[in-house]
Write an enzyme that holds these catalytic residues in place. Structure first.
Site, PDB file in Angstrom:
ATOM      1  N   GLU A  13       0.495  -1.431  -0.349  1.00  0.00           N
ATOM      2  CA  GLU A  13       0.126  -0.022  -0.072  1.00  0.00           C
ATOM      3  C   GLU A  13       0.884   1.055   0.076  1.00  0.00           C
ATOM      4  O   GLU A  13       2.227   1.083   0.654  1.00  0.00           O
ATOM      5  CB  GLU A  13      -1.418   0.319   1.288  1.00  0.00           C
ATOM      6  CG  GLU A  13      -1.595   0.942   1.939  1.00  0.00           C
ATOM      7  CD  GLU A  13      -3.173   1.582   0.758  1.00  0.00           C
ATOM      8  OE1 GLU A  13      -2.807   2.230  -0.145  1.00  0.00           O
ATOM      9  OE2 GLU A  13      -3.921   1.518   0.791  1.00  0.00           O
ATOM     10  N   HIS A  44      -0.769   4.751  -0.717  1.00  0.00           N
ATOM     11  CA  HIS A  44      -2.144   5.615   0.054  1.00  0.00           C
ATOM     12  C   HIS A  44      -1.004   6.752  -1.043  1.00  0.00           C
ATOM     13  O   HIS A  44      -1.319   7.710  -0.412  1.00  0.00           O
ATOM     14  CB  HIS A  44      -1.241   5.888   1.216  1.00  0.00           C
ATOM     15  CG  HIS A  44      -1.633   4.874   2.489  1.00  0.00           C
ATOM     16  ND1 HIS A  44      -1.145   4.372   3.246  1.00  0.00           N
ATOM     17  CD2 HIS A  44      -3.233   4.591   2.363  1.00  0.00           C
ATOM     18  CE1 HIS A  44      -2.294   3.432   4.151  1.00  0.00           C
ATOM     19  NE2 HIS A  44      -3.370   3.811   3.800  1.00  0.00           N
ATOM     20  N   GLU A  49      -0.209  -1.043  -4.408  1.00  0.00           N
ATOM     21  CA  GLU A  49      -1.779  -0.393  -4.325  1.00  0.00           C
ATOM     22  C   GLU A  49      -1.423   1.939  -4.125  1.00  0.00           C
ATOM     23  O   GLU A  49       0.077   2.334  -3.674  1.00  0.00           O
ATOM     24  CB  GLU A  49      -2.526  -0.540  -3.641  1.00  0.00           C
ATOM     25  CG  GLU A  49      -3.422   0.084  -2.642  1.00  0.00           C
ATOM     26  CD  GLU A  49      -4.210  -0.138  -2.222  1.00  0.00           C
ATOM     27  OE1 GLU A  49      -5.418   0.473  -1.559  1.00  0.00           O
ATOM     28  OE2 GLU A  49      -3.843  -1.412  -1.772  1.00  0.00           O
ATOM     29  N   GLU A  66      -9.853   3.562  -4.437  1.00  0.00           N
ATOM     30  CA  GLU A  66     -10.406   4.276  -3.408  1.00  0.00           C
ATOM     31  C   GLU A  66     -10.794   5.533  -2.923  1.00  0.00           C
ATOM     32  O   GLU A  66     -11.514   6.215  -2.285  1.00  0.00           O
ATOM     33  CB  GLU A  66      -9.424   3.756  -1.677  1.00  0.00           C
ATOM     34  CG  GLU A  66      -7.911   3.783  -1.199  1.00  0.00           C
ATOM     35  CD  GLU A  66      -7.701   4.131  -0.191  1.00  0.00           C
ATOM     36  OE1 GLU A  66      -7.537   4.433   0.797  1.00  0.00           O
ATOM     37  OE2 GLU A  66      -6.524   2.619  -0.483  1.00  0.00           O
ATOM     38  N   HIS A 116     -11.585  -2.020  -1.809  1.00  0.00           N
ATOM     39  CA  HIS A 116     -11.380  -1.477  -0.313  1.00  0.00           C
ATOM     40  C   HIS A 116     -12.857  -1.499   0.663  1.00  0.00           C
ATOM     41  O   HIS A 116     -13.131  -1.194   0.630  1.00  0.00           O
ATOM     42  CB  HIS A 116     -11.501   0.167  -0.640  1.00  0.00           C
ATOM     43  CG  HIS A 116     -10.122   0.858   0.158  1.00  0.00           C
ATOM     44  ND1 HIS A 116     -10.650   1.287   1.010  1.00  0.00           N
ATOM     45  CD2 HIS A 116      -9.203   1.399   0.602  1.00  0.00           C
ATOM     46  CE1 HIS A 116     -10.802   2.024   2.268  1.00  0.00           C
ATOM     47  NE2 HIS A 116      -8.968   1.821   1.450  1.00  0.00           N
TER      48      HIS A 116
END
Length: 373
Positions: free
Chosen positions: A193, A195, A219, A245, A295
């Site tokens: 991840e 972000h 991600e 997301e 998500h």
């Protein structure tokens, strides 16, 4: 049947953030639960939207779900959306599906065309905390595998979210990934991840350095809103790229598909617009050979239930998210909590969403404001 009341419950589960549940009641005694996505400093804004939307719901037929979401966008929002609005709409939409399923005596996935999957694979998140070293992160990862999970996700980049970072930050991120792979072995899927925090140059450099660890995915390497930059980064990354997301409704995903900017999308049923919107986005992804991994930074109760019902109907569903730090709370508030067995949850078969909450238990977890970050 008509809607008679709409309530929201903003509760603090003990870690992470406040969670927001909604309940819709009808004149025939059938009620439905939904859940709205929240952020630590953006939760009261969501409930404010629910309070305003309540007057658009009272007296309405709860079965006319698409009409509600469309008129909310067209008339209530005057076609000017926002994360906070879509979070509120998502929870309300889920509650309407819960009512519709209960009234029909059928699980929601049966009303959406039927299931393609009898069980839903989940990956563990919310386990890594602030591990002080790569070795400690690896130890925590191994403990999650010992609990039966075959996939886990974590953000390896230390420190606050900044676009540009120094080489020490990059190196620590790389060491964290390699430590987790070494700790869990080769049979466990590790999901990385990012972000949306980094400039493409840093994201690509980290991705190339961790290829040897065979991550399941990489991600949100860059901001999702800059689709051209995301597409450029994807071309230089040899790990499946995920985004979604922070995108809302079908309209935000259109350009991502057209520009080939991702391999997998991860829209959230609690902020993307609800169950039907998530299903429609997944259908858009199919002809582009894009997989869907919803998500779910929400509870392991209603938000997870809504995710599973939508995911069950998707031929291109891959895996979904399960926050282990919310698990104990979920078991306290749910009458029939979900259980993860060998990394999977059996598809709900009860009418509606198949989950019910104890309002008295919710009252034991009052809302808590968060300090400035």
């Amino acid at each position: 049947m008509q809607i008679t009341d709409v309530q929201h419950f903003l509760v603090h589960p003990g870690s992470g953030k406040n969670l927001c549940f909604v309940r819709i009641d009808t004149d025939e005694g059938v009620y439905g639960w939904g859940e709205c996505y929240t952020q630590s400093d953006r939760d009261l804004q969501v409930t404010a939207h629910i309070d305003q939307l309540k007057r658009y719901l009272i007296g309405r037929d709860p079965g006319r779900i698409k009409e509600f979401t469309q008129t909310t966008f067209d008339d209530f929002a005057a076609r000017r959306g926002s994360m906070d609005l879509y979070c509120a709409v998502s929870g309300l939409e889920q509650a309407l599906w819960d009512i519709k399923g209960k009234a029909a005596g059928m699980p929601v996935h049966a009303l959406l065309g039927g299931a393609c999957h009898d069980r839903i694979r989940v990956y563990a998140n919310g386990w890594s905390g602030a591990a002080p070293s790569p070795d400690e992160l690896g130890t925590q990862a191994a403990a999650i595998v010992d609990r039966g999970f075959s996939a886990l996700k974590f953000d390896p980049v230390p420190g606050p979210w900044r676009t540009f970072v120094d080489k020490d930050i990059e190196q620590r991120a790389i060491e964290n990934v390699l430590a987790v792979r070494d700790a869990v072995g080769t049979d466990v899927d590790i999901l990385i991840e990012m972000h949306r925090r980094l400039a493409p140059v840093h994201a690509v450099r980290i991705a190339r350095a961790i290829e040897c660890a065979a991550p399941f995915w990489f991600e949100e390497p860059v901001l999702a809103e800059n689709v051209s930059a995301l597409a450029r980064a994807k071309r230089d990354i040899n790990i499946p790229v995920v985004t979604g997301e922070a995108l809302y409704t079908k309209f935000d995903f259109r350009e991502v598909f057209e520009k080939g900017a991702t391999d997998i999308i991860n829209p959230d049923v609690c902020n993307v617009g609800g169950i039907l919107e998530l299903k429609e986005i997944a259908a858009m992804a199919e002809p582009y050979f894009v997989a869907v991994s919803p998500h779910n930074y929400n509870s392991t109760t209603v938000g997870l239930a809504a995710t599973m019902h939508a995911a069950a109907t998707m031929p291109n569903f891959l895996i979904t998210e399960y926050f282990v730090n919310f698990e104990a709370f979920g078991r306290e508030i749910a009458r029939t909590p979900w259980h993860v067995v060998d990394g999977y949850i059996d598809l709900p078969q009860a009418p509606g969403l198949g989950i019910d909450l104890e309002e008295a238990a919710l009252a034991d977890y009052p809302y808590q404001p968060f300090p400035m970050r």
